[in-house]
Enzyme design. Structure first.
Site, PDB file in Angstrom:
ATOM      1  N   LYS A   1      40.842  28.487 -12.166  1.00  0.00           N
ATOM      2  CA  LYS A   1      39.675  27.620 -12.379  1.00  0.00           C
ATOM      3  C   LYS A   1      38.719  28.247 -13.384  1.00  0.00           C
ATOM      4  CE  LYS A   1      39.596  25.877  -7.647  1.00  0.00           C
ATOM      5  NZ  LYS A   1      38.881  25.967  -6.378  1.00  0.00           N
TER       6      LYS A   1
ATOM      7  N   HIS B   1      26.070  30.629   1.842  1.00  0.00           N
ATOM      8  CA  HIS B   1      27.106  31.666   2.024  1.00  0.00           C
ATOM      9  C   HIS B   1      26.541  32.857   2.800  1.00  0.00           C
ATOM     10  CE1 HIS B   1      28.836  30.110  -2.023  1.00  0.00           C
ATOM     11  NE2 HIS B   1      29.678  29.740  -1.078  1.00  0.00           N
TER      12      HIS B   1
ATOM     13  N   ARG C   1      30.308  22.625   6.734  1.00  0.00           N
ATOM     14  CA  ARG C   1      29.043  21.925   6.490  1.00  0.00           C
ATOM     15  C   ARG C   1      29.014  20.565   7.154  1.00  0.00           C
ATOM     16  NH1 ARG C   1      29.643  23.113   0.219  1.00  0.00           N
ATOM     17  NH2 ARG C   1      31.699  22.492   0.935  1.00  0.00           N
TER      18      ARG C   1
ATOM     19  N   SER D   1      27.877  25.685  -4.276  1.00  0.00           N
ATOM     20  CA  SER D   1      27.652  26.358  -5.568  1.00  0.00           C
ATOM     21  C   SER D   1      27.714  25.354  -6.715  1.00  0.00           C
ATOM     22  CB  SER D   1      28.722  27.437  -5.797  1.00  0.00           C
ATOM     23  OG  SER D   1      28.619  28.424  -4.815  1.00  0.00           O
TER      24      SER D   1
HETATM   25  O1  PNS Z   1      34.848  28.823  -2.397  1.00  0.00           O
HETATM   26  P1  PNS Z   1      36.195  28.142  -2.420  1.00  0.00           P
HETATM   27  O2  PNS Z   1      36.550  27.755  -3.845  1.00  0.00           O
HETATM   28  O3  PNS Z   1      36.303  27.032  -1.449  1.00  0.00           O
HETATM   29  O4  PNS Z   1      37.238  29.294  -1.991  1.00  0.00           O
HETATM   30  C1  PNS Z   1      38.581  28.964  -1.839  1.00  0.00           C
HETATM   31  C2  PNS Z   1      39.439  30.198  -1.519  1.00  0.00           C
HETATM   32  C3  PNS Z   1      39.278  31.272  -2.589  1.00  0.00           C
HETATM   33  C4  PNS Z   1      39.011  30.761  -0.171  1.00  0.00           C
HETATM   34  C5  PNS Z   1      40.891  29.677  -1.445  1.00  0.00           C
HETATM   35  O5  PNS Z   1      41.182  28.967  -2.611  1.00  0.00           O
HETATM   36  C6  PNS Z   1      41.913  30.765  -1.265  1.00  0.00           C
HETATM   37  O6  PNS Z   1      42.084  31.282  -0.178  1.00  0.00           O
HETATM   38  N1  PNS Z   1      42.610  31.115  -2.375  1.00  0.00           N
HETATM   39  C7  PNS Z   1      43.589  32.169  -2.404  1.00  0.00           C
HETATM   40  C8  PNS Z   1      44.996  31.606  -2.605  1.00  0.00           C
HETATM   41  C9  PNS Z   1      45.597  31.233  -1.265  1.00  0.00           C
HETATM   42  O7  PNS Z   1      45.716  32.035  -0.348  1.00  0.00           O
HETATM   43  N2  PNS Z   1      45.992  29.947  -1.159  1.00  0.00           N
HETATM   44  C10 PNS Z   1      46.526  29.376   0.044  1.00  0.00           C
HETATM   45  C11 PNS Z   1      45.398  28.783   0.889  1.00  0.00           C
HETATM   46  S1  PNS Z   1      46.043  27.927   2.281  1.00  0.00           S
END
Ligand code: PNS
Length: 165
Positions: A46, A22, A95, A132
């Site tokens: 989660k 990150h 990745r 993570s």
């Molecule tokens: O580290 P992660 O779990 O891959 O992060 C995911 C994250 C937090 C970036 C994604 O779940 C997110 O943007 N969540 C906010 C809710 C949202 O906007 N959802 C629509 C995404 S298209």
């Protein structure tokens, strides 16, 4: 768009906890944009090893070397957060090809919700296996993750896993 406008990007994620992978992406985003907001998703869906405040604290310490990077939590839609903060781009690390399907879908959904570009940055090869979830799993079973997370994260991870065992 005026030339003088600040170009602000978001690096969103759960960061449970932040890894060296990150930090690599955040540092490279900081070279591309005037300001970077590390956006920590705090939606309650989660189960996490670390609370939102703990994740934000660990990130704040990790990005201290970058003077154009700040950390903030967000609830709800990422695009709403971006619009409130005048963020023009979302930076995501890729990745492997396997990341691309879901990331493309999210990028397209986000751009349908708001005029915000997603910029994909290839993960540095030394971090291409890093996640993570894997760090937590390896650390849970006593594996050495000291090269994968910053020292202050290792300390908190070790302490949290000891509390839970
Ligand atoms: O580290 P992660 O779990 O891959 O992060 C995911 C994250 C937090 C970036 C994604 O779940 C997110 O943007 N969540 C906010 C809710 C949202 O906007 N959802 C629509 C995404 S298209």
């Amino acid at each position: 768009m005026r030339w003088s406008e600040v170009r602000r990007a978001a690096c969103p994620g759960s960061f449970d906890p932040v890894t060296n992978g990150h930090i690599d992406i955040i540092g490279r985003a900081a070279l591309l944009f005037d300001e970077v907001v590390v956006a920590v998703g705090v939606n309650k869906s989660k189960s996490r090893l670390f609370s939102a405040d703990e994740r934000i604290e660990m990130l704040t310490e990790a990005v201290r070397p970058y003077d154009n990077v700040v950390v903030d939590g967000f609830q709800g839609l990422l695009t709403d957060f971006c619009q409130k903060r005048d963020i023009v781009a979302i930076v995501k690390g890729l990745r492997a090809v396997s990341d691309f399907d879901y990331e493309l879908q999210m990028a397209q959904m986000n751009s349908s919700l708001a005029p915000i570009e997603t910029v994909f940055v290839p993960t540095s090869p030394e971090y291409s296996f890093l996640a993570s979830s894997l760090v937590k799993e390896v650390a849970t079973f006593g594996g050495d993750v000291s090269k994968l997370v910053p020292p202050h994260v290792l300390e908190r991870l070790t302490a949290r896993l000891a509390e839970r065992s």
